[in-house]
Design a protein around this motif. Structure first.
Motif, PDB file in Angstrom:
ATOM      1  N   PHE A  94      -8.201   3.518  -9.387  1.00  0.00           N
ATOM      2  CA  PHE A  94      -7.378   2.783  -8.432  1.00  0.00           C
ATOM      3  C   PHE A  94      -7.118   3.614  -7.181  1.00  0.00           C
ATOM      4  CE2 PHE A  94      -6.652  -0.436 -11.539  1.00  0.00           C
ATOM      5  CZ  PHE A  94      -6.134  -1.527 -10.857  1.00  0.00           C
TER       6      PHE A  94
ATOM      7  N   ARG B 207       0.283  -1.511 -17.680  1.00  0.00           N
ATOM      8  CA  ARG B 207       0.059  -1.647 -16.238  1.00  0.00           C
ATOM      9  C   ARG B 207       1.093  -0.870 -15.433  1.00  0.00           C
ATOM     10  NH1 ARG B 207      -4.811  -3.214 -15.071  1.00  0.00           N
ATOM     11  NH2 ARG B 207      -4.092  -4.011 -13.051  1.00  0.00           N
TER      12      ARG B 207
ATOM     13  N   ARG C 129      -3.209   1.792  -5.677  1.00  0.00           N
ATOM     14  CA  ARG C 129      -4.439   1.262  -5.110  1.00  0.00           C
ATOM     15  C   ARG C 129      -4.713   1.894  -3.737  1.00  0.00           C
ATOM     16  NH1 ARG C 129      -7.323  -3.414  -6.060  1.00  0.00           N
ATOM     17  NH2 ARG C 129      -5.698  -4.160  -7.496  1.00  0.00           N
TER      18      ARG C 129
ATOM     19  N   ARG D  44      -3.522  -2.277  -0.232  1.00  0.00           N
ATOM     20  CA  ARG D  44      -3.116  -3.619   0.194  1.00  0.00           C
ATOM     21  C   ARG D  44      -2.698  -3.635   1.657  1.00  0.00           C
ATOM     22  NH1 ARG D  44      -3.975  -7.081  -3.804  1.00  0.00           N
ATOM     23  NH2 ARG D  44      -3.475  -6.421  -5.931  1.00  0.00           N
TER      24      ARG D  44
ATOM     25  N   GLU E 150     -10.405   1.719  -5.008  1.00  0.00           N
ATOM     26  CA  GLU E 150      -9.818   0.438  -4.637  1.00  0.00           C
ATOM     27  C   GLU E 150      -9.227   0.539  -3.240  1.00  0.00           C
ATOM     28  OE1 GLU E 150      -9.826  -2.370  -6.310  1.00  0.00           O
ATOM     29  OE2 GLU E 150     -10.560  -1.725  -8.275  1.00  0.00           O
TER      30      GLU E 150
ATOM     31  N   GLU F 146      -0.767  -0.957  -9.457  1.00  0.00           N
ATOM     32  CA  GLU F 146      -1.202  -1.504  -8.179  1.00  0.00           C
ATOM     33  C   GLU F 146      -0.702  -0.662  -7.003  1.00  0.00           C
ATOM     34  OE1 GLU F 146      -3.214  -4.037  -7.527  1.00  0.00           O
ATOM     35  OE2 GLU F 146      -3.562  -4.436  -9.648  1.00  0.00           O
ATOM     36  N   SER F 147       0.406   0.043  -7.194  1.00  0.00           N
ATOM     37  CA  SER F 147       0.943   0.886  -6.121  1.00  0.00           C
ATOM     38  C   SER F 147       0.026   2.070  -5.823  1.00  0.00           C
ATOM     39  CB  SER F 147       2.336   1.393  -6.500  1.00  0.00           C
ATOM     40  OG  SER F 147       3.242   0.319  -6.641  1.00  0.00           O
TER      41      SER F 147
END
Length: 512
Positions: free
Chosen positions: A452, A312, A384, A459, A456, A381-382
């Motif tokens: 991603f 991840r 995304r 955030r 996506e 996640e960064s």
């Protein structure tokens, strides 16, 4: 009485290394006697790049015969410790190119994190010096000195973020495992010296060739033991399985510009040493070490890609990707045989792959540097929704990942094509098939990052910070990735022109 003619201490033979050495000293003294952190950071980076470009220009001059005729004559200097040939200059140019890109990635990053400026740029220069010296070494002694200068410098750079516990942990793990690998490498060198009575690689090759031609004993136990020890020691430097254990932690814990640097530079130098030893010293015993390389290649490709799927953290993911790419390069070495034409194909495919790897892998790490400068982490996640607030960076990252996958029209496609083609020509079709299947596995985790970025939602809304040095370096790397796919012949010609200096003068055995 000392024979100065035998030593041949001609400093012109190591002129690029001297330029880099002087650059490292200038960096230290400039940092010592000047103030003003922001301005000093820019100046130190400028001094580094000027030094590397000057050394690169000298290497290009020697390589093309514009400066002397050293690249043609294979001149040896310092008592046969180093050689001036096109193979060495090819690897030196890769090392210098890696250093230039790393410095451009570092300029803002290390200044903003409060790291020591002069020491950082100087240690990068010393690491580059070690890589260059390793590339020119044709003696076990000088080879060891070059490898250790590079390794110790990389250990320091890995832990350069002294207030970061993860960086400290990574440096300690890397250092401790490095000690064991060095001990194994030295033992292999000592065994080879004790068995042949020489430390010069070409003299060792002659002894092994004579043994094979008279007794057929080049495949004896002592050769196999030396080969296994040397492959284990060198396997650590190139991150080959099962000697890869340091790679994920070191890549994740090191400052990201250092990770970009160490993902290419030590690998290039490690392969330079591997090619020198396997072809010049152990070339007559190729039937003994090629099966070991085949197994190593399969293990390295497969484990790197399979474990990479589960990551991840993008830095750890790229660490396992780097391991897998080591396996692809080893496919080229596994295609080595006694036939001169096949030797040329095998080694030139490795050189081309390493050239392509420099741009696409450092480009991918450069995007991670840019993302971290914008207050994010290296987690997936960064990334995304990156395309919604940084479309240029997302596009560049996608381009580098496609090249790492081996998708045309990128230079990564040609790199894989040449090593797999070399394997096919060596009657290792099944090995090429395994390589292709591994490339398909790798596509999963590369495409996941692209998903991603483009499919996506982010955030939170963000405004990208200006990073001109990083941005234009990434653009230049992307141009190189596509340009050398379209115009690949200069690099192929350069790789092939390096080969006559490494092909063993005495061929032993028949075909595969």
């Amino acid at each position: 009485m000392l024979n100065y003619d035998a030593l041949n201490m001609n400093l012109e033979t190591i002129l690029p290394e001297l330029i880099v050495l002087v650059t490292s000293l200038v960096l230290i003294f400039y940092d010592l006697f000047t103030r003003g952190r922001d301005a000093k950071s820019q100046t130190l980076a400028g001094i580094s790049i000027v030094g590397y470009v000057a050394a690169l220009a000298v290497c290009i001059g020697y390589f093309n015969g514009w400066i002397g005729t050293a690249g043609i004559d294979q001149e040896q200097a310092f008592g046969g410790m180093v050689v001036v040939d096109n193979l060495g200059f090819f690897f030196k140019m890769l090392s210098l190119g890696t250093a230039i890109i790393a410095v451009l990635f570092s300029t803002q990053f290390i200044r903003e994190r409060g790291m020591a400026l002069g020491e950082y740029y100087s240690v990068v220069a010393l690491a580059t010096l070690g890589m260059m010296f390793t590339s020119a070494a044709v003696d076990l002694t000088s080879l060891f000195v070059g490898i250790e200068l590079m390794s110790i410098s990389i250990y320091i750079l890995t832990g350069f973020a002294r207030t970061d516990k993860l960086s400290n942990e990574a440096a300690l793990k890397y250092f401790l495992l490095g000690i064991f690998s060095t001990a194994i490498l030295v033992y292999g060198m000592a065994w080879l010296y004790g068995s042949t009575g020489h430390t010069n690689l070409r003299a060792i090759g002659q002894v092994i060739s004579e043994i094979e031609s008279t007794t057929g004993a080049a495949n004896s136990g002592w050769v196999m033991l030396a080969i296994l020890l040397l492959i284990a020691g060198l396997g650590f430097k190139i991150a080959a399985v099962p000697f890869h254990m340091w790679t994920p932690d070191a890549y994740q814990g090191a400052p990201t510009p250092v990770t970009a640097f160490m993902s290419v530079g030590p690998k290039v130098a490690g392969f330079a040493a591997t090619i020198r030893i396997m072809t010049e010293a152990l070339g007559p015993a190729w039937q003994t070490w090629v099966p070991v390389i085949v197994v190593l290649s399969i293990l390295t490709m497969t484990l790197g890609n399979v474990v990479g799927v589960m990551q991840r953290s993008v830095k750890r993911m790229l660490a396992y990707s780097s391991i897998a790419h080591t396996g692809y390069v080893l496919v080229g070495l596994a295609a080595y045989t006694s036939a001169s034409e096949q030797q040329q194909l095998a080694i030139s495919s490795m050189l081309f792959y390493l050239f392509s790897y420099m741009f696409m892998n450092m480009g991918a790490f450069g995007i991670v540097v840019w993302v971290q400068r914008n207050g994010l982490t290296d987690g997936i996640e960064s990334f995304r929704g990156l395309s919604s607030w940084a479309p240029a960076q997302a596009g560049l990252m996608m381009f580098f990942l496609l090249s790492l996958m081996g998708i045309p029209p990128t230079i990564g496609f040609l790199g894989k094509y040449y090593v797999f083609y070399a394997a096919i020509k060596a009657d290792l079709v099944w090995l090429a098939v395994i390589g292709v299947l591994n490339s398909a596995i790798a596509a999963f985790y590369y495409l996941r990052i692209i998903w991603f970025m483009y499919f996506e939602e982010p955030r939170a809304a963000r405004e990208p910070r200006p990073s001109p040095a990083i941005h234009w370096t990434l653009v230049a790397s992307a141009i190189a990735v596509i340009l050398f796919f379209i115009v690949s012949w200069p690099i192929l010609d350069a790789a092939r022109s390096s080969l006559p200096t490494i092909i063993s003068t005495v061929q032993v055995g028949g075909g595969r």
